[in-house]
Design an enzyme around this catalytic site. Sequence first.
Site, PDB file in Angstrom:
ATOM      1  N   GLU A   1      90.260  42.973  43.461  1.00  0.00           N
ATOM      2  CA  GLU A   1      91.065  41.968  42.839  1.00  0.00           C
ATOM      3  C   GLU A   1      91.081  42.265  41.313  1.00  0.00           C
ATOM      4  O   GLU A   1      91.017  40.930  40.520  1.00  0.00           O
ATOM      5  CB  GLU A   1      90.043  40.598  43.300  1.00  0.00           C
ATOM      6  CG  GLU A   1      90.142  40.436  44.986  1.00  0.00           C
ATOM      7  CD  GLU A   1      89.562  39.196  45.180  1.00  0.00           C
ATOM      8  OE1 GLU A   1      89.288  38.413  44.434  1.00  0.00           O
ATOM      9  OE2 GLU A   1      89.168  39.272  46.461  1.00  0.00           O
TER      10      GLU A   1
ATOM     11  N   GLU B   1      90.586  42.206  55.433  1.00  0.00           N
ATOM     12  CA  GLU B   1      90.076  41.138  55.370  1.00  0.00           C
ATOM     13  C   GLU B   1      90.536  39.960  56.206  1.00  0.00           C
ATOM     14  O   GLU B   1      91.113  39.106  55.809  1.00  0.00           O
ATOM     15  CB  GLU B   1      89.452  40.534  54.008  1.00  0.00           C
ATOM     16  CG  GLU B   1      88.830  41.375  52.989  1.00  0.00           C
ATOM     17  CD  GLU B   1      88.329  40.736  51.753  1.00  0.00           C
ATOM     18  OE1 GLU B   1      88.570  39.625  51.596  1.00  0.00           O
ATOM     19  OE2 GLU B   1      87.778  41.633  50.902  1.00  0.00           O
TER      20      GLU B   1
HETATM   21  O1  9MR Z   1      83.578  35.470  52.652  1.00  0.00           O
HETATM   22  C1  9MR Z   1      82.769  35.482  51.253  1.00  0.00           C
HETATM   23  C2  9MR Z   1      82.034  34.286  51.194  1.00  0.00           C
HETATM   24  O2  9MR Z   1      80.945  33.982  52.273  1.00  0.00           O
HETATM   25  C3  9MR Z   1      81.532  34.079  49.595  1.00  0.00           C
HETATM   26  O3  9MR Z   1      81.060  32.859  49.325  1.00  0.00           O
HETATM   27  C4  9MR Z   1      82.594  34.543  48.936  1.00  0.00           C
HETATM   28  C5  9MR Z   1      82.397  34.398  47.297  1.00  0.00           C
HETATM   29  O4  9MR Z   1      83.511  34.574  46.464  1.00  0.00           O
HETATM   30  O5  9MR Z   1      83.232  35.795  49.136  1.00  0.00           O
HETATM   31  C6  9MR Z   1      83.883  35.732  50.461  1.00  0.00           C
HETATM   32  O6  9MR Z   1      84.382  37.002  50.682  1.00  0.00           O
HETATM   33  C7  9MR Z   1      85.695  37.244  49.816  1.00  0.00           C
HETATM   34  C8  9MR Z   1      85.484  38.755  49.579  1.00  0.00           C
HETATM   35  O7  9MR Z   1      84.528  39.341  49.150  1.00  0.00           O
HETATM   36  C9  9MR Z   1      86.692  39.247  48.648  1.00  0.00           C
HETATM   37  N1  9MR Z   1      87.947  38.607  48.952  1.00  0.00           N
HETATM   38  C10 9MR Z   1      88.019  37.348  49.326  1.00  0.00           C
HETATM   39  C11 9MR Z   1      87.132  36.853  50.230  1.00  0.00           C
HETATM   40  C12 9MR Z   1      87.247  35.602  50.673  1.00  0.00           C
HETATM   41  O8  9MR Z   1      86.877  34.609  49.660  1.00  0.00           O
END
Ligand code: 9MR
Length: 388
Positions: free
Chosen positions: A174, A279
């Site tokens: 990102e 994802e």
């Molecule tokens: O699914 C993840 C969630 O449990 C966390 O709290 C969050 C923290 O920012 O990150 C989520 O996963 C993210 C991923 O690492 C990167 N792309 C977006 C995902 C959804 O927010």
Amino acid sequence: MNLLYKKSFLPALAVALLAASCAGSGPEKTPEQNTAGNSQPTTLKEAFKDDFYIGAALNAGQVMGRDEKAAELVKEQFNTISPENVLKWGPINPRPGVYNFEPADAYVEFGEKNNMFTVGHTLVWHSQAPDWIFEGANGQPASRDTLLQRMENHIKTIAGRYEGRIDGWDVVNEALEDDGSMRKSKWLTLAGEDFIEKAFQYARVADPEAELYYNDYSLWKPEKRDGAVRLVKGLLDKGIKVDGIGMQGHYGIDYPTIDQIEASIEAFAALGVKVMVTELDIDLLPNPTGRQGADIVHTVEAREGFNPYAEGLPDSVQQKLSKRYADIFALFHKHRDKISRVTFWGVADHHSWLNNWPMPGRTSYPMVFDRNYQPKPAFEAIVEAASK
Ligand code: 9MR
């Protein structure tokens, strides 16, 4: 695509071939032999075995024996896994010198034991990155040198620890804004734009065999797609090896269009790198941010208004979800020569981050397995898409 290149599949293949030559039957269940007694495969990994890896993101409980049902489902259905949180900088190295390796070790062992293509997520990200990384002496921001040194040390420590055991790393996550420009993160402002190439170089040294990826969301947006093409092409032109681009795939029920996703698959494949959907989930719930600004809404009244399926999903909506998944997987199947992996962001509905974003405590239905770990109609629709 040949899915058998992974080292650890080779012994399994040899055993399977030996068994086949002795028993006179194929190494895997064929569609004709499945237990349901019909001609469809019963698992996602069987359905897409000639096309791409298919997987799920796992949480700590699932790899540490606290959610055996999910673990069994994952073993049955998937041949690749991603770590939802356990390998991120904050969870694994919250304070200088303090490491929490246990959940990450369990994750990697889970992948290894089950012969899965094991993904690392993620080495350099602006989120879930503790403040101390960006702090210098006397409350000043860290200097470029300090920050890059911390990054190198982090990548050496984490990617180095799992060298040869993690098959592909989301090296940078990102780094782009939605308009395709560089995200104004602390990485960019303190270290400069070349933090990205540094990250890839450090990762290549830490684990020379692992595939290295750039990963981002909303890559179907034309400006962001162009930004990712510019970014990755720039790295490739400098001789920095990037193996793939991960399109996260947090989609809605009516956006993006199939054409928008397709345009990105084609643009990224044209760079000569692997394309992955990393994802995947489909959000059925209304998004309050469109109506109420970007703030997360915390009041109960507001949440109730935006939580329409707390008592269950009506059939009509269930069908919409199936159709949406069918259309999306038809596209992935069409481009199976370009796509190397499709990973859902979670296992069953109750595991998904979308129960708590963009507001906490809602009942979301983004996955293809329900809260009882049973396949939803979308599962059949996906399997069907693989057969066309
Ligand atoms: O699914 C993840 C969630 O449990 C966390 O709290 C969050 C923290 O920012 O990150 C989520 O996963 C993210 C991923 O690492 C990167 N792309 C977006 C995902 C959804 O927010």
